[in-house]
Design a protein around this motif. Sequence first.
Motif, PDB file in Angstrom:
ATOM      1  N   MET A   1      31.240  78.112 -45.607  1.00 16.61           N
ATOM      2  CA  MET A   1      31.407  78.681 -44.278  1.00 16.61           C
ATOM      3  C   MET A   1      31.116  80.179 -44.315  1.00 16.61           C
ATOM      4  SD  MET A   1      34.891  76.772 -42.952  1.00 16.61           S
ATOM      5  CE  MET A   1      34.669  77.390 -41.279  1.00 16.61           C
ATOM      6  N   LYS A   2      30.490  80.692 -43.257  1.00 12.37           N
ATOM      7  CA  LYS A   2      30.228  82.121 -43.155  1.00 12.37           C
ATOM      8  C   LYS A   2      31.483  82.848 -42.688  1.00 12.37           C
ATOM      9  CE  LYS A   2      25.269  81.673 -42.258  1.00 12.37           C
ATOM     10  NZ  LYS A   2      24.164  81.956 -41.307  1.00 12.37           N
ATOM     11  N   VAL A   3      31.486  84.159 -42.863  1.00 14.55           N
ATOM     12  CA  VAL A   3      32.683  84.945 -42.586  1.00 14.55           C
ATOM     13  C   VAL A   3      33.131  84.809 -41.133  1.00 14.55           C
ATOM     14  CG1 VAL A   3      31.387  87.066 -42.106  1.00 14.55           C
ATOM     15  CG2 VAL A   3      33.762  87.212 -42.893  1.00 14.55           C
ATOM     16  N   SER A   7      36.708  83.458 -39.893  1.00 11.94           N
ATOM     17  CA  SER A   7      37.510  84.302 -39.011  1.00 11.94           C
ATOM     18  C   SER A   7      38.046  83.507 -37.828  1.00 11.94           C
ATOM     19  CB  SER A   7      36.663  85.481 -38.516  1.00 11.94           C
ATOM     20  OG  SER A   7      37.341  86.192 -37.498  1.00 11.94           O
ATOM     21  N   GLU A   8      37.173  82.736 -37.202  1.00 16.37           N
ATOM     22  CA  GLU A   8      37.580  81.929 -36.038  1.00 16.37           C
ATOM     23  C   GLU A   8      38.525  80.802 -36.448  1.00 16.37           C
ATOM     24  OE1 GLU A   8      33.840  80.709 -34.492  1.00 16.37           O
ATOM     25  OE2 GLU A   8      33.418  82.645 -33.520  1.00 16.37           O
ATOM     26  N   LEU A   9      38.287  80.221 -37.624  1.00 11.56           N
ATOM     27  CA  LEU A   9      39.123  79.120 -38.099  1.00 11.56           C
ATOM     28  C   LEU A   9      40.537  79.575 -38.419  1.00 11.56           C
ATOM     29  CD1 LEU A   9      39.377  76.172 -39.213  1.00 11.56           C
ATOM     30  CD2 LEU A   9      38.672  77.111 -41.427  1.00 11.56           C
ATOM     31  N   GLY A  11      41.965  82.624 -37.696  1.00 11.11           N
ATOM     32  CA  GLY A  11      42.619  83.539 -36.762  1.00 11.11           C
ATOM     33  C   GLY A  11      42.795  84.940 -37.303  1.00 11.11           C
ATOM     34  N   VAL A  12      41.962  85.318 -38.267  1.00 11.47           N
ATOM     35  CA  VAL A  12      41.991  86.686 -38.794  1.00 11.47           C
ATOM     36  C   VAL A  12      40.643  87.329 -38.500  1.00 11.47           C
ATOM     37  CG1 VAL A  12      43.636  86.155 -40.619  1.00 11.47           C
ATOM     38  CG2 VAL A  12      41.210  85.962 -41.085  1.00 11.47           C
ATOM     39  N   SER A  13      40.628  88.635 -38.382  1.00  8.55           N
ATOM     40  CA  SER A  13      39.405  89.322 -38.007  1.00  8.55           C
ATOM     41  C   SER A  13      38.404  89.357 -39.163  1.00  8.55           C
ATOM     42  CB  SER A  13      39.716  90.744 -37.552  1.00  8.55           C
ATOM     43  OG  SER A  13      40.147  91.530 -38.647  1.00  8.55           O
ATOM     44  N   VAL A  14      37.126  89.491 -38.801  1.00  5.85           N
ATOM     45  CA  VAL A  14      36.081  89.647 -39.811  1.00  5.85           C
ATOM     46  C   VAL A  14      36.357  90.893 -40.648  1.00  5.85           C
ATOM     47  CG1 VAL A  14      33.620  90.147 -40.145  1.00  5.85           C
ATOM     48  CG2 VAL A  14      34.337  88.418 -38.468  1.00  5.85           C
ATOM     49  N   ARG A  15      36.833  91.937 -39.981  1.00  2.60           N
ATOM     50  CA  ARG A  15      37.139  93.183 -40.682  1.00  2.60           C
ATOM     51  C   ARG A  15      38.207  92.958 -41.752  1.00  2.60           C
ATOM     52  NH1 ARG A  15      39.273  98.770 -37.761  1.00  2.60           N
ATOM     53  NH2 ARG A  15      39.426 100.025 -39.652  1.00  2.60           N
ATOM     54  N   SER A  40      34.011  78.929 -49.896  1.00  3.70           N
ATOM     55  CA  SER A  40      34.160  77.542 -50.337  1.00  3.70           C
ATOM     56  C   SER A  40      35.511  76.996 -49.883  1.00  3.70           C
ATOM     57  CB  SER A  40      34.063  77.474 -51.859  1.00  3.70           C
ATOM     58  OG  SER A  40      35.179  78.147 -52.446  1.00  3.70           O
ATOM     59  N   ASP A  41      35.723  75.704 -50.111  1.00  7.21           N
ATOM     60  CA  ASP A  41      37.026  75.103 -49.798  1.00  7.21           C
ATOM     61  C   ASP A  41      38.126  75.773 -50.619  1.00  7.21           C
ATOM     62  OD1 ASP A  41      35.941  73.395 -47.963  1.00  7.21           O
ATOM     63  OD2 ASP A  41      35.813  71.683 -49.332  1.00  7.21           O
ATOM     64  N   ARG A  42      37.819  76.126 -51.850  1.00 11.28           N
ATOM     65  CA  ARG A  42      38.817  76.802 -52.696  1.00 11.28           C
ATOM     66  C   ARG A  42      39.145  78.192 -52.136  1.00 11.28           C
ATOM     67  NH1 ARG A  42      37.902  76.999 -59.101  1.00 11.28           N
ATOM     68  NH2 ARG A  42      36.171  78.357 -58.503  1.00 11.28           N
ATOM     69  N   ASP A  43      38.138  78.866 -51.606  1.00 12.23           N
ATOM     70  CA  ASP A  43      38.381  80.163 -50.975  1.00 12.23           C
ATOM     71  C   ASP A  43      39.315  80.008 -49.777  1.00 12.23           C
ATOM     72  OD1 ASP A  43      36.732  81.610 -52.710  1.00 12.23           O
ATOM     73  OD2 ASP A  43      34.955  81.204 -51.499  1.00 12.23           O
ATOM     74  N   LEU A  44      39.107  78.932 -49.006  1.00 14.48           N
ATOM     75  CA  LEU A  44      39.959  78.695 -47.838  1.00 14.48           C
ATOM     76  C   LEU A  44      41.397  78.422 -48.258  1.00 14.48           C
ATOM     77  CD1 LEU A  44      37.657  76.515 -45.553  1.00 14.48           C
ATOM     78  CD2 LEU A  44      38.076  78.976 -45.436  1.00 14.48           C
ATOM     79  N   GLU A  45      41.564  77.716 -49.364  1.00 18.45           N
ATOM     80  CA  GLU A  45      42.919  77.478 -49.878  1.00 18.45           C
ATOM     81  C   GLU A  45      43.589  78.792 -50.259  1.00 18.45           C
ATOM     82  OE1 GLU A  45      42.846  74.741 -53.102  1.00 18.45           O
ATOM     83  OE2 GLU A  45      42.447  72.975 -51.838  1.00 18.45           O
ATOM     84  N   THR A  46      42.812  79.674 -50.893  1.00 23.52           N
ATOM     85  CA  THR A  46      43.356  80.977 -51.276  1.00 23.52           C
ATOM     86  C   THR A  46      43.727  81.783 -50.042  1.00 23.52           C
ATOM     87  OG1 THR A  46      42.018  81.012 -53.291  1.00 23.52           O
ATOM     88  CG2 THR A  46      42.894  83.121 -52.522  1.00 23.52           C
ATOM     89  N   LEU A  47      42.872  81.746 -49.021  1.00 20.25           N
ATOM     90  CA  LEU A  47      43.162  82.473 -47.782  1.00 20.25           C
ATOM     91  C   LEU A  47      44.436  81.936 -47.141  1.00 20.25           C
ATOM     92  CD1 LEU A  47      42.487  84.487 -45.551  1.00 20.25           C
ATOM     93  CD2 LEU A  47      40.980  82.746 -44.537  1.00 20.25           C
ATOM     94  N   GLN A  48      44.587  80.633 -47.124  1.00 22.25           N
ATOM     95  CA  GLN A  48      45.809  80.043 -46.569  1.00 22.25           C
ATOM     96  C   GLN A  48      47.032  80.539 -47.325  1.00 22.25           C
ATOM     97  OE1 GLN A  48      47.019  76.077 -47.618  1.00 22.25           O
ATOM     98  NE2 GLN A  48      47.264  75.497 -45.461  1.00 22.25           N
TER      99      GLN A  48
END
Length: 248
Positions: A1-3, A7-9, A11-15, A40-48
């Motif tokens: 996924m692109k930044v 961001s939209e997924l 709810g955090v800003s691109v910045r 990646s999916d792993r990146d999304l897990e880390t963000l969560q």
Amino acid sequence: MKVKEVSELAGVSVRTLHHYDEIGLLSPEHTTEAGYRLYSDRDLETLQQILFFKELDLPLKQIKDILRDPSFDRQEALELHRKMLLEKRSRIDRVLDTLEKTIRQAKGEIQMTNEEKFEGFDFSNNPYEQEARERWGDKAVDDSNKKLGSLSQAERKALEEGMNAIYAKLAALRHGPADSDEAQAAIKEWYDFLNGGNFGAHYSLEAFRGLGQMYVDDERFTRNIDKFGEGLARFLRDGMAVYADRNA
């Protein structure tokens, strides 16, 4: 996924996502030849995981240290998040119940007891205390707690009003240079206020500088200080560093 999609997924800003990448908190696994970040999916897990920690008001630096710790156990962390957020929700529910009763009392519908007026409030556990102990040592924190604990309600109110007055003065100056005579005079007021026996501890010039840096590094402090005016935390950091240099 692109930044932008992330961001939209989330709810955090691109910045914010760019900032996480810059400080090494969350760097996407892949980057296109054009320089676009790909999560990646792993990146999304880390963000969560990062956002769960933020819900508990942990500063970004501490979150980064936790995630980089080899002993970090994601499943264990998730269980702990659940427990702490449930406790947080329970406390908020109690405070909301007290608020609802207070509204009803204001309308003349009920009469609250003194005990009911303060149900749900609990400031006995200071979320910053452990961090303060690590930064400045147990003695400074214990001295400060002892001093604050000995104050009457009127003395505490006077202390708060004095601090707010200095912050308001500094907020009015924040758009000017932090090294101006007027700004430095206000910074001196803050230094003297901290060391005037109000908190039962003494801040050296170096500790004063470090405190100013923490106002920016720790977003909890930034958020509270900037309530007096956006950018005040950065202005304080710069002004306190100038003061420490000039008086060293």
